[in-house]
Scaffold this active site. Structure first.
Site, PDB file in Angstrom:
ATOM      1  N   ASP A  93      -3.298   1.372   4.520  1.00 14.20           N
ATOM      2  CA  ASP A  93      -3.337   2.177   3.361  1.00 14.20           C
ATOM      3  C   ASP A  93      -2.579   0.651   2.186  1.00 14.20           C
ATOM      4  O   ASP A  93      -1.867   0.399   2.053  1.00 14.20           O
ATOM      5  CB  ASP A  93      -2.434   3.710   3.722  1.00 14.20           C
ATOM      6  CG  ASP A  93      -1.027   2.505   4.028  1.00 14.20           C
ATOM      7  OD1 ASP A  93      -0.733   2.016   4.112  1.00 14.20           O
ATOM      8  OD2 ASP A  93       0.044   3.757   4.481  1.00 14.20           O
ATOM      9  N   ASP A 269      -6.710   8.773  10.394  1.00 11.95           N
ATOM     10  CA  ASP A 269      -5.603   8.442  10.955  1.00 11.95           C
ATOM     11  C   ASP A 269      -4.091   9.225  11.464  1.00 11.95           C
ATOM     12  O   ASP A 269      -4.101  10.280  10.173  1.00 11.95           O
ATOM     13  CB  ASP A 269      -5.022   6.640  10.526  1.00 11.95           C
ATOM     14  CG  ASP A 269      -4.198   7.758   9.287  1.00 11.95           C
ATOM     15  OD1 ASP A 269      -5.094   8.290   8.326  1.00 11.95           O
ATOM     16  OD2 ASP A 269      -2.892   7.581   9.084  1.00 11.95           O
TER      17      ASP A 269
END
Lengths: 378, 378
Positions: A93, A269
């Site tokens: 991320d 996720d």
């Protein structure tokens, strides 16, 4: 020569999609669930165990790794794949979400966000360019643009401002990514816009115009009702290009996953299977089961005797209950494993159902199983 | 029909012995190290991982299991082997040592010891008969007599009193064990006597007279210098019958183990490899290594690149350092695994050396490796 990033849409069934992502470190069958390896580790589990659950790709957190041991340190040690001994694909991320949720003393400007580390109080700066640099140092197969993620509810004005800033940061992220010449690696843009469908679609169209390897839907699962999240998803995916993967960030429960796949999402996720597992909650085809509950204390049955994963078959509920009550590390390890395996079993089931053109039936059967609930007491 | 407990002495080299124990749940090659599975789990490790380190037998703690989930509960669930999913041999201690070290409000009489649980303050009673009953409920392949374990230093009067009480409890333990008709299972007596050689030898002779399947040396590694411990061991083993296994309880460091094998000991258990591993200490052929030390932060080398166990080869020192500094569960898991694997590698090395008649050389080489210390910095 490593393979180059690509996405192939293999089959559709309604909005649900069966695809394959190729990355420099291997293939990922979609719909896919990515276990979260926050600080360079899926908590408590060796990479062998993570792989044995069926995971093909893991997520790494830029925020955690930039603070400790630092992206430069990881790069010196050969990159995140080597560092954490995970040879498969890794998505990182951008760090933006954790800056908002974990750090204090944030100062957000057009240029960047400045924040204080939750670890040692040191000041750090994260800009789109620095985030891309960090993700390159980590060696991520898939990098994410830096964005600003609001908590919901938020005012319309705030939602527009954050979405537009995220778009400008998306453009800067793309320029920075291309400037690093990481051929074959991927960069995803992130749709923002809170719970406002019009702004979400505006964001999706503008991002498509910039052009990314994949498109994430961010800023959801931040406290809004599930119906709001699913409405945003179902109004956003049709605006995204069909020939690129779609990733719903930070989501979610098994029910969230099946509903989102039904609305055209390919990747997910979430910390839920590992975090809730550490606290004694199991995800199963019978729904969630709280192993701390005394009714399991003398139950010799495994969580799921027909699970394809041995960890769900080889230990009794009574033993798992004992480990959780005794605060034994092995309880966290086993329930994290069992939960990740259930998530992967669910994804595999969805993939097979889409291939067979029976996603709707699979979804109905799966939800009915959760609603029937756990086995009756012995 | 399960195999019946037996011990076969295969080879001697000086005082060091190479043997084989047969138990109802499998064979154990000696000298053997038993990982400690305190509360029905070797902390953080699945039975598969424990087995992969090379362990053939694990130890279970009567004290912890009697308090939670209780011996009766474990028996209802099919016994400790089934409960913890460890199909191999299990030795249980008698509970006496933990009553002394963990509980409060102990009252020791000729009949029994009464104590307060460290978990919930409830009062419990442990007599030789009850300890044997609990170990039978757990299904231990090898049970231990209840004894009284003193802290050292202690007065001569106290040492004699505790040794004599332990002898009487040994007789009661044997009667109770025989009364339960567990054919093929084993009961070990425990030599006491503090650091007084004469009293130790008196204890060993009296226990031999009672007759047990194996003989433990208890009440050591309780604060005395290593030289004192080894002196007691070397003066005690010659008094014990050669055709039964000898077990040095709660010991120790790799150096303790090699010195004790050199003095005729066959079996060991200790929490050190797992407990110290959880705190960042690795046991290796280079000696102990503290992974929390900053000098490992950028060291890409594994702990031991020629270790026969992959966990010691597959992760860098820098990664282990990172996990320990970040207090990540995986750090405890990996270092516990690495340490148990090193202990088993050491035991396997000792067994091979005894077979080859070169135990003295093996011991000298091994100690020299520890004394040379860790690899030089890069």
């Amino acid at each position: 020569m490593n393979p180059v990033f690509s996405f192939q849409l293999l089959r559709s069934d309604g909005m649900a999609r069966r695809g394959q992502i190729v990355t420099p470190h291997g293939r990922v069958q979609t719909p896919a669930f990515m276990p979260v390896g926050t600080a360079g580790t899926v908590k408590g589990l060796t990479p062998e165990v993570v792989k044995a659950t069926g995971a093909e790709i893991v997520l790494g957190n830029t925020y955690h790794l930039m603070l400790r041991p630092s992206a430069e340190r990881v790069a010196d040690l050969g990159g995140l794949h080597s560092f954490m001994n995970w040879p498969g694909p890794i998505l990182t991320d951008s760090g933006g979400f954790q800056v908002m949720s974990l750090s204090s003393l944030r100062k957000l400007t057009e240029e960047h966000v400045v924040f204080r580390s939750h670890l040692d109080g040191a000041m750090h700066e994260l800009s789109p360019e620095r985030s891309i640099e960090i993700q390159a140092l980590l060696g991520a197969d898939v990098s994410m643009q830096l964005d600003e993620c609001l908590r919901l509810p938020a005012s319309a004005e705030e939602i527009v401002r954050a979405m537009e800033l995220s778009l400008r940061w998306g453009e800067r992220s793309k320029r920075a990514f291309e400037g690093r010449a990481r051929e074959g690696y991927a960069l995803f843009g992130i749709v923002q816009g809170g719970d406002d469908i019009g702004i979400r679609q505006q964001s999706a169209r503008a991002l498509t115009g910039i052009g990314f390897d994949g498109y994430a839907i961010g800023g959801l699962a931040v406290g809004e009702p599930q119906a709001v999240m699913l409405k945003v998803v179902e109004e956003t995916t049709p605006v995204l290009p069909a020939d690129h993967p779609r990733y719903l960030m930070g989501v979610g429960t098994p029910h969230d996953l099946i509903e989102a796949v039904d609305r055209g999402v390919d990747m997910f996720d979430c910390v839920m299977p590992t975090r809730n597992g550490r606290h004694g909650m199991a995800f199963t085809r019978f729904g969630t089961i709280n192993l701390a509950n005394a009714r399991h204390a003398h139950d010799p049955r495994p969580l799921d005797e027909i699970s394809p994963h041995p960890t769900a078959r080889d230990y009794s509920r009574a033993y798992l209950h004992h480990l959780i009550k005794a605060n034994e590390m092995l309880g966290a390890v086993l329930l994290s494993t069992i939960n990740l395996a259930y998530y992967q079993t669910l994804m595999a089931g969805m993939r097979a159902a889409i291939e067979a053109g029976r996603f709707a039936e699979f979804k109905a059967e799966t939800i009915a199983g959760w609603e029937r609930g756990d086995l009756p007491p012995l």
